[in-house]
Motif scaffolding. Structure first.
Motif, PDB file in Angstrom:
ATOM      1  N   PHE A  73       5.080  -9.071 138.032  1.00  0.00           N
ATOM      2  CA  PHE A  73       5.187  -7.651 137.702  1.00  0.00           C
ATOM      3  C   PHE A  73       5.431  -7.461 136.207  1.00  0.00           C
ATOM      4  O   PHE A  73       4.800  -6.613 135.562  1.00  0.00           O
ATOM      5  CB  PHE A  73       6.307  -7.002 138.521  1.00  0.00           C
ATOM      6  N   MET A  74       6.318  -8.268 135.627  1.00  0.00           N
ATOM      7  CA  MET A  74       6.654  -8.137 134.203  1.00  0.00           C
ATOM      8  C   MET A  74       5.441  -8.447 133.312  1.00  0.00           C
ATOM      9  O   MET A  74       5.277  -7.837 132.261  1.00  0.00           O
ATOM     10  CB  MET A  74       7.799  -9.066 133.825  1.00  0.00           C
ATOM     11  N   ARG A  75       4.598  -9.388 133.756  1.00  0.00           N
ATOM     12  CA  ARG A  75       3.422  -9.747 132.950  1.00  0.00           C
ATOM     13  C   ARG A  75       2.440  -8.586 132.819  1.00  0.00           C
ATOM     14  O   ARG A  75       1.622  -8.562 131.899  1.00  0.00           O
ATOM     15  CB  ARG A  75       2.724 -10.971 133.528  1.00  0.00           C
ATOM     16  N   ARG A  76       2.517  -7.596 133.678  1.00  0.00           N
ATOM     17  CA  ARG A  76       1.637  -6.430 133.581  1.00  0.00           C
ATOM     18  C   ARG A  76       1.859  -5.657 132.288  1.00  0.00           C
ATOM     19  O   ARG A  76       0.995  -4.927 131.836  1.00  0.00           O
ATOM     20  CB  ARG A  76       1.866  -5.492 134.755  1.00  0.00           C
ATOM     21  N   PHE A  77       3.031  -5.809 131.710  1.00  0.00           N
ATOM     22  CA  PHE A  77       3.386  -5.067 130.503  1.00  0.00           C
ATOM     23  C   PHE A  77       3.233  -5.898 129.232  1.00  0.00           C
ATOM     24  O   PHE A  77       3.599  -5.447 128.161  1.00  0.00           O
ATOM     25  CB  PHE A  77       4.832  -4.571 130.614  1.00  0.00           C
ATOM     26  N   THR A  78       2.715  -7.120 129.383  1.00  0.00           N
ATOM     27  CA  THR A  78       2.673  -8.066 128.273  1.00  0.00           C
ATOM     28  C   THR A  78       1.260  -8.586 128.052  1.00  0.00           C
ATOM     29  O   THR A  78       0.551  -8.899 128.999  1.00  0.00           O
ATOM     30  CB  THR A  78       3.602  -9.257 128.570  1.00  0.00           C
TER      31      THR A  78
END
Length: 172
Positions: A73-78
């Protein structure tokens, strides 16, 4: 905001390369982690992306802790520009140009190889523009990397936070 607090990271053979690293990367900020080859810069990028475990400490995005369950999920913003690209036809500046259009919260650029002065200037300009529009930029490179010098001259009104990793495994 990306935050690392007392993060320690080990290699696959158990050697600690990063010990108690702490910093915050806020929207619009440019942070550069420098160090010699083999000091753990790429390992750090992998840990921030949730692709490598940390030994201790924590990594968080906007207050949410990064763990195995939250990493995807966090990689979606990176966005991430890796140290080497598999295709000789894709340059680092092309990759930076592509991720610049994605409008992500965090951009991680790992030691880009830039072919010439024109690519260097374009990469620095794109990075500066991303920071100005609110993207948090983390640059991982050797201390004498030409992109860092170029950004330093362009960022006169904005400071670049610098952290140096040591191959001798000292804490920052």
């Amino acid at each position: 905001m990306l935050e690392l607090k007392d993060v320690s990271i080990c290699t696959p053979n158990g050697e600690r390369l990063i010990s108690r690293l702490s910093f915050r990367l806020r929207p619009g900020q440019l942070v550069c982690i420098t160090g010699d080859k083999g000091c753990g810069k790429t390992l750090l990028a992998r840990a921030i992306l949730g692709l490598w475990p940390i030994e201790s400490g924590y990594i968080s995005y906007d207050g949410a802790l990064l763990n195995q369950r939250s990493a995807a999920f966090m990689r979606r913003f990176t966005s991430y520009v890796p140290q080497s690209l598999p295709d000789d036809k894709v340059s680092a500046v092309t990759a930076i140009r592509e991720v610049a259009s994605l409008k992500k919260n965090v951009l991680i650029i790992d030691c880009p190889t830039l072919a010439n002065e024109k690519e260097l200037e374009e990469a620095a300009l794109l990075i500066r523009q991303m920071a100005e529009r609110g993207t948090a930029v983390l640059l991982l490179c050797e201390k004498n990397h030409s992109l860092l010098s170029q950004l330093s001259t362009m960022q006169h009104e904005r400071n670049i936070e610098l952290y140096e990793l040591s191959i001798k495994h000292y804490a920052l």
